[in-house]
Design an enzyme around this catalytic site. Sequence first.
Site, PDB file in Angstrom:
ATOM      1  N   GLU A 114       0.851  -1.327  -0.029  1.00  8.46           N
ATOM      2  CA  GLU A 114       0.056   0.116   0.043  1.00  8.46           C
ATOM      3  C   GLU A 114       0.992   1.119  -0.016  1.00  8.46           C
ATOM      4  O   GLU A 114       2.303   1.202   0.278  1.00  8.46           O
ATOM      5  CB  GLU A 114      -1.051  -0.108   1.207  1.00  8.46           C
ATOM      6  CG  GLU A 114      -2.021  -0.849   0.802  1.00  8.46           C
ATOM      7  CD  GLU A 114      -3.173  -1.018   2.032  1.00  8.46           C
ATOM      8  OE1 GLU A 114      -2.966  -0.410   3.162  1.00  8.46           O
ATOM      9  OE2 GLU A 114      -4.318  -1.791   2.028  1.00  8.46           O
ATOM     10  N   HIS A 230      -9.616   9.736   2.042  1.00  7.33           N
ATOM     11  CA  HIS A 230      -8.966   8.600   1.121  1.00  7.33           C
ATOM     12  C   HIS A 230      -9.613   9.249  -0.372  1.00  7.33           C
ATOM     13  O   HIS A 230     -10.348   9.632  -0.578  1.00  7.33           O
ATOM     14  CB  HIS A 230      -9.945   7.325   1.339  1.00  7.33           C
ATOM     15  CG  HIS A 230      -9.117   6.267   0.938  1.00  7.33           C
ATOM     16  ND1 HIS A 230      -9.311   5.864  -0.352  1.00  7.33           N
ATOM     17  CD2 HIS A 230      -8.797   5.221   1.668  1.00  7.33           C
ATOM     18  CE1 HIS A 230      -8.442   4.711  -0.846  1.00  7.33           C
ATOM     19  NE2 HIS A 230      -8.310   4.225   0.506  1.00  7.33           N
ATOM     20  N   ARG A 276      -1.589   9.295   1.100  1.00  7.95           N
ATOM     21  CA  ARG A 276      -2.923   9.251   0.889  1.00  7.95           C
ATOM     22  C   ARG A 276      -3.294  11.101   0.760  1.00  7.95           C
ATOM     23  O   ARG A 276      -4.154  11.290  -0.120  1.00  7.95           O
ATOM     24  CB  ARG A 276      -3.724   8.833   2.013  1.00  7.95           C
ATOM     25  CG  ARG A 276      -5.088   8.146   1.658  1.00  7.95           C
ATOM     26  CD  ARG A 276      -5.343   7.544   2.667  1.00  7.95           C
ATOM     27  NE  ARG A 276      -5.411   5.763   2.577  1.00  7.95           N
ATOM     28  CZ  ARG A 276      -5.721   5.098   3.342  1.00  7.95           C
ATOM     29  NH1 ARG A 276      -6.104   5.150   4.657  1.00  7.95           N
ATOM     30  NH2 ARG A 276      -5.345   3.662   2.995  1.00  7.95           N
ATOM     31  N   HIS A 337     -12.318   9.645   5.853  1.00  5.65           N
ATOM     32  CA  HIS A 337     -12.212   8.219   5.819  1.00  5.65           C
ATOM     33  C   HIS A 337     -11.796   7.786   7.392  1.00  5.65           C
ATOM     34  O   HIS A 337     -12.002   6.926   7.773  1.00  5.65           O
ATOM     35  CB  HIS A 337     -10.902   7.740   4.862  1.00  5.65           C
ATOM     36  CG  HIS A 337     -10.618   6.430   4.873  1.00  5.65           C
ATOM     37  ND1 HIS A 337     -11.455   5.281   4.862  1.00  5.65           N
ATOM     38  CD2 HIS A 337      -9.507   5.713   5.270  1.00  5.65           C
ATOM     39  CE1 HIS A 337     -10.951   4.091   4.780  1.00  5.65           C
ATOM     40  NE2 HIS A 337      -9.632   4.508   5.046  1.00  5.65           N
ATOM     41  N   ARG A 372      -2.235   9.266   8.809  1.00  6.14           N
ATOM     42  CA  ARG A 372      -1.852   8.081   9.188  1.00  6.14           C
ATOM     43  C   ARG A 372      -1.218   7.281   7.884  1.00  6.14           C
ATOM     44  O   ARG A 372      -1.925   7.233   6.846  1.00  6.14           O
ATOM     45  CB  ARG A 372      -3.268   7.306   9.524  1.00  6.14           C
ATOM     46  CG  ARG A 372      -3.373   5.770   9.767  1.00  6.14           C
ATOM     47  CD  ARG A 372      -4.766   5.190   9.949  1.00  6.14           C
ATOM     48  NE  ARG A 372      -5.560   5.211   9.308  1.00  6.14           N
ATOM     49  CZ  ARG A 372      -6.052   4.272   8.340  1.00  6.14           C
ATOM     50  NH1 ARG A 372      -5.477   3.252   8.336  1.00  6.14           N
ATOM     51  NH2 ARG A 372      -6.713   4.641   7.158  1.00  6.14           N
TER      52      ARG A 372
HETATM   53  P1  FAD Z   1     -15.133   0.706  14.996  1.00  3.72           P
HETATM   54  O1  FAD Z   1     -15.067  -0.727  14.167  1.00  3.72           O
HETATM   55  O2  FAD Z   1     -15.660   1.753  14.120  1.00  3.72           O
HETATM   56  O3  FAD Z   1     -16.182   0.272  16.206  1.00  3.72           O
HETATM   57  C1  FAD Z   1     -16.968   1.178  16.950  1.00  3.72           C
HETATM   58  C2  FAD Z   1     -17.973   0.459  17.771  1.00  3.72           C
HETATM   59  O4  FAD Z   1     -18.402   1.572  18.550  1.00  3.72           O
HETATM   60  C3  FAD Z   1     -19.022   0.048  17.047  1.00  3.72           C
HETATM   61  O5  FAD Z   1     -19.515  -0.984  17.116  1.00  3.72           O
HETATM   62  C4  FAD Z   1     -20.259   1.238  17.028  1.00  3.72           C
HETATM   63  O6  FAD Z   1     -21.441   0.999  17.101  1.00  3.72           O
HETATM   64  C5  FAD Z   1     -19.837   1.514  18.681  1.00  3.72           C
HETATM   65  N1  FAD Z   1     -20.239   2.682  19.183  1.00  3.72           N
HETATM   66  C6  FAD Z   1     -20.077   4.121  18.831  1.00  3.72           C
HETATM   67  N2  FAD Z   1     -20.256   5.052  19.402  1.00  3.72           N
HETATM   68  C7  FAD Z   1     -21.071   4.135  20.498  1.00  3.72           C
HETATM   69  C8  FAD Z   1     -21.827   4.430  21.759  1.00  3.72           C
HETATM   70  N3  FAD Z   1     -22.218   5.975  21.957  1.00  3.72           N
HETATM   71  N4  FAD Z   1     -22.433   3.696  22.513  1.00  3.72           N
HETATM   72  C9  FAD Z   1     -22.148   2.167  22.189  1.00  3.72           C
HETATM   73  N5  FAD Z   1     -21.536   2.052  21.056  1.00  3.72           N
HETATM   74  C10 FAD Z   1     -21.016   2.574  20.268  1.00  3.72           C
HETATM   75  N6  FAD Z   1      -7.847   0.212   8.600  1.00  3.72           N
HETATM   76  C11 FAD Z   1      -7.034  -0.379   8.147  1.00  3.72           C
HETATM   77  O7  FAD Z   1      -5.770  -0.668   9.112  1.00  3.72           O
HETATM   78  N7  FAD Z   1      -6.913  -1.157   7.130  1.00  3.72           N
HETATM   79  C12 FAD Z   1      -7.791  -1.183   6.271  1.00  3.72           C
HETATM   80  O8  FAD Z   1      -7.616  -1.903   5.331  1.00  3.72           O
HETATM   81  C13 FAD Z   1      -8.873  -0.509   6.693  1.00  3.72           C
HETATM   82  N8  FAD Z   1      -9.837  -0.187   5.696  1.00  3.72           N
HETATM   83  C14 FAD Z   1     -11.009   0.824   5.920  1.00  3.72           C
HETATM   84  C15 FAD Z   1     -12.219   0.679   5.067  1.00  3.72           C
HETATM   85  C16 FAD Z   1     -13.105   1.369   5.431  1.00  3.72           C
HETATM   86  C17 FAD Z   1     -14.068   1.564   4.338  1.00  3.72           C
HETATM   87  C18 FAD Z   1     -13.107   2.281   6.540  1.00  3.72           C
HETATM   88  C19 FAD Z   1     -14.192   3.041   6.994  1.00  3.72           C
HETATM   89  C20 FAD Z   1     -11.899   2.114   7.467  1.00  3.72           C
HETATM   90  C21 FAD Z   1     -11.124   1.331   7.112  1.00  3.72           C
HETATM   91  N9  FAD Z   1      -9.854   1.270   8.015  1.00  3.72           N
HETATM   92  C22 FAD Z   1      -8.913   0.303   7.794  1.00  3.72           C
HETATM   93  C23 FAD Z   1      -9.790   1.882   9.374  1.00  3.72           C
HETATM   94  C24 FAD Z   1     -10.258   0.824  10.359  1.00  3.72           C
HETATM   95  O9  FAD Z   1     -11.447  -0.002   9.941  1.00  3.72           O
HETATM   96  C25 FAD Z   1     -10.739   1.618  11.599  1.00  3.72           C
HETATM   97  O10 FAD Z   1     -10.021   2.428  12.182  1.00  3.72           O
HETATM   98  C26 FAD Z   1     -10.915   0.504  12.742  1.00  3.72           C
HETATM   99  O11 FAD Z   1     -11.721  -0.709  12.421  1.00  3.72           O
HETATM  100  C27 FAD Z   1     -11.674   1.074  13.948  1.00  3.72           C
HETATM  101  O12 FAD Z   1     -12.148  -0.001  14.810  1.00  3.72           O
HETATM  102  P2  FAD Z   1     -12.527   0.430  16.387  1.00  3.72           P
HETATM  103  O13 FAD Z   1     -12.834  -0.840  16.984  1.00  3.72           O
HETATM  104  O14 FAD Z   1     -11.763   1.514  16.809  1.00  3.72           O
HETATM  105  O15 FAD Z   1     -14.039   1.218  15.711  1.00  3.72           O
HETATM  106  C1  SIN Z   2      -7.867   1.007   1.889  1.00  5.01           C
HETATM  107  O1  SIN Z   2      -8.111  -0.344   1.835  1.00  5.01           O
HETATM  108  O2  SIN Z   2      -7.425   1.499   1.139  1.00  5.01           O
HETATM  109  C2  SIN Z   2      -8.015   1.249   3.362  1.00  5.01           C
HETATM  110  C3  SIN Z   2      -6.751   1.084   4.137  1.00  5.01           C
HETATM  111  C4  SIN Z   2      -6.792   1.986   5.299  1.00  5.01           C
HETATM  112  O3  SIN Z   2      -7.604   2.770   5.574  1.00  5.01           O
HETATM  113  O4  SIN Z   2      -5.796   1.718   6.057  1.00  5.01           O
END
Ligand code: FAD
Ligand code: SIN
Length: 519
Positions: A114, A230, A276, A337, A372
């Site tokens: 990447e 993104h 990015r 993103h 990031r």
């Molecule tokens: P999340 O997975 O967003 O989980 C948050 C949780 O908190 C959810 O369950 C939500 O419902 C809950 N929540 C929120 N507010 C409340 C509340 N008030 N009360 C109760 N529950 C609540 N990162 C990478 O490293 N590699 C990738 O390939 C990548 N691809 C991505 C692609 C997309 C489309 C997106 C959107 C992001 C991507 N990212 C990637 C970023 C990465 O996915 C996220 O940063 C990571 O998954 C965040 O995880 P988290 O557990 O912190 O939050």
């Molecule tokens: C992507 O697959 O381009 C997202 C990767 C990331 O957000 O880290």
Amino acid sequence: MPDGAYDLVVIGSGIAGLYAALQAHEHGASVLIVTKGAIDEASTRHAQGGIAAALGPGDSPEAHLRDTITAGAGLVDEEAARILCFEAAPRVADLVRYGVRFDATDGEVALGREAAHSAARILHAGGDTTGLEIELSLSALARREGVTILEQTLADRIVVADGRAVAVGVYDAPANARRDYEATNVVLATGGAGRMYRTTTNPEVSTGDGVALAYACGAEVMDMEFTQFHPTALVLPNLPVFLISEAVRGEGALLYNTRGERFMPRYDERAELAPRDVVARSAHREMLETGSDHVLLDITDRDAAWLAARFPQIYRTCLEAGIDMATDRVPVSPAAHYTMGGVRTNTWGETTVRGLFAVGEVACTGVHGANRLASNSLLETVVFAHRTVERLYGGGAPEPAPEPTADAIALPAPRNGVPPPTPRELTELMWEQVGIVRERGALAAAVDRLTRWATVLPPPGDRAGYELRSLLTCARLAADAALRREESRGAHYRADFPQPREEWRRRLVYRAAEGGGVG
Ligand code: FAD
Ligand code: SIN
């Protein structure tokens, strides 16, 4: 209904919350997860590209660290980033132990490439469904292990007594009732705030609730001016915004403007694999110059069978939208993103409020600095969730909790004079005035409008009301910080200050004035 007191209440069920809960459960702690939607509604399930870890031949955590520091544009906390890169391998092993099946070729883990990584170091699963594999594996395990999980339960308050988080107030949507759960410790794992913006890759749940909860209870929040855009989202009318992974460019896809010109080499010698923020701004500029709402991503030198095997989800989604990546260029444009900013923590997940921890995208450990590096966020969630649980149950306080910041900023008191915003008005304002390219006039007007809206927002009565309040708090923090930061650095670009400035190699930290809240 479960008992009302737990060793640990975890808010959120993405990778950060589930992993922290599983680790705490292994230590014998009683754990409650509250999550505001279904268990798998989270950014995590949408992650495509994968998770970064320096596991390949010729690669090293040191090289990964160098890339992370370079991407972060002078604001990376080097100690935290070192931990991130050097603790990657055992955390990936934990995920495998928890049932995550990463892709392999000839028995060796398959590593993708990447942007801004100097080596192929991205582990992926199901080709481009890495996040789904992680989310489903961890949530299934949490259920099997008997962790208590309350879905459709939104945390709307952190109760602080004598300077310590002691309970979490929740809104139980199905029962339309409020209740409090006592907690010896609380972990915020609520994800990012991408829904502040009109166009975003983030799911509906990413409304910045954790930042708002933390700020309201007196914890510190920092780096909120840094939102990562993104460059390649598929944005079509009447369809959800869909990410076209950077891994597609990692496999050789090129970007063209609508005049058919390949433009990235004009902006950066790394061309399509430039960081990015550079690619997003370049695409934005080409769109303005060609009067178009998109640029084009071309991977037509690969055939359908290869694309369907390497990027099954992306290939299928494009086909459903009438685009065959094997023969057609894909219309793409930038989208909000990732939230680099968040609740300030030390390297053990501790916030400035005792008993309150933050992990995952809601946290700001400082590893990402101003920008990031791709696929470092999934890694950050597990590395620092592990350390949080070690801090809580693995033997004592290895370092002092973070001290309050002496020059922390409080948002200005609300002003009168406008009707309350709709979500659309808020996200439109953020997109137009606090977006990819910023300048003083538009930022100052945004800060003024957001401050007035804060006065008139009615007290929330349902989930949508709570989420709008959270978005407004995050938007105020992001706009205020973007106005103050008179330079361009990483994802924060000011047309009126287009260069980085040495005096701005520092962070903006916010803490609510005594008495708390933001109105
Ligand atoms: P999340 O997975 O967003 O989980 C948050 C949780 O908190 C959810 O369950 C939500 O419902 C809950 N929540 C929120 N507010 C409340 C509340 N008030 N009360 C109760 N529950 C609540 N990162 C990478 O490293 N590699 C990738 O390939 C990548 N691809 C991505 C692609 C997309 C489309 C997106 C959107 C992001 C991507 N990212 C990637 C970023 C990465 O996915 C996220 O940063 C990571 O998954 C965040 O995880 P988290 O557990 O912190 O939050
Ligand atoms: C992507 O697959 O381009 C997202 C990767 C990331 O957000 O880290």
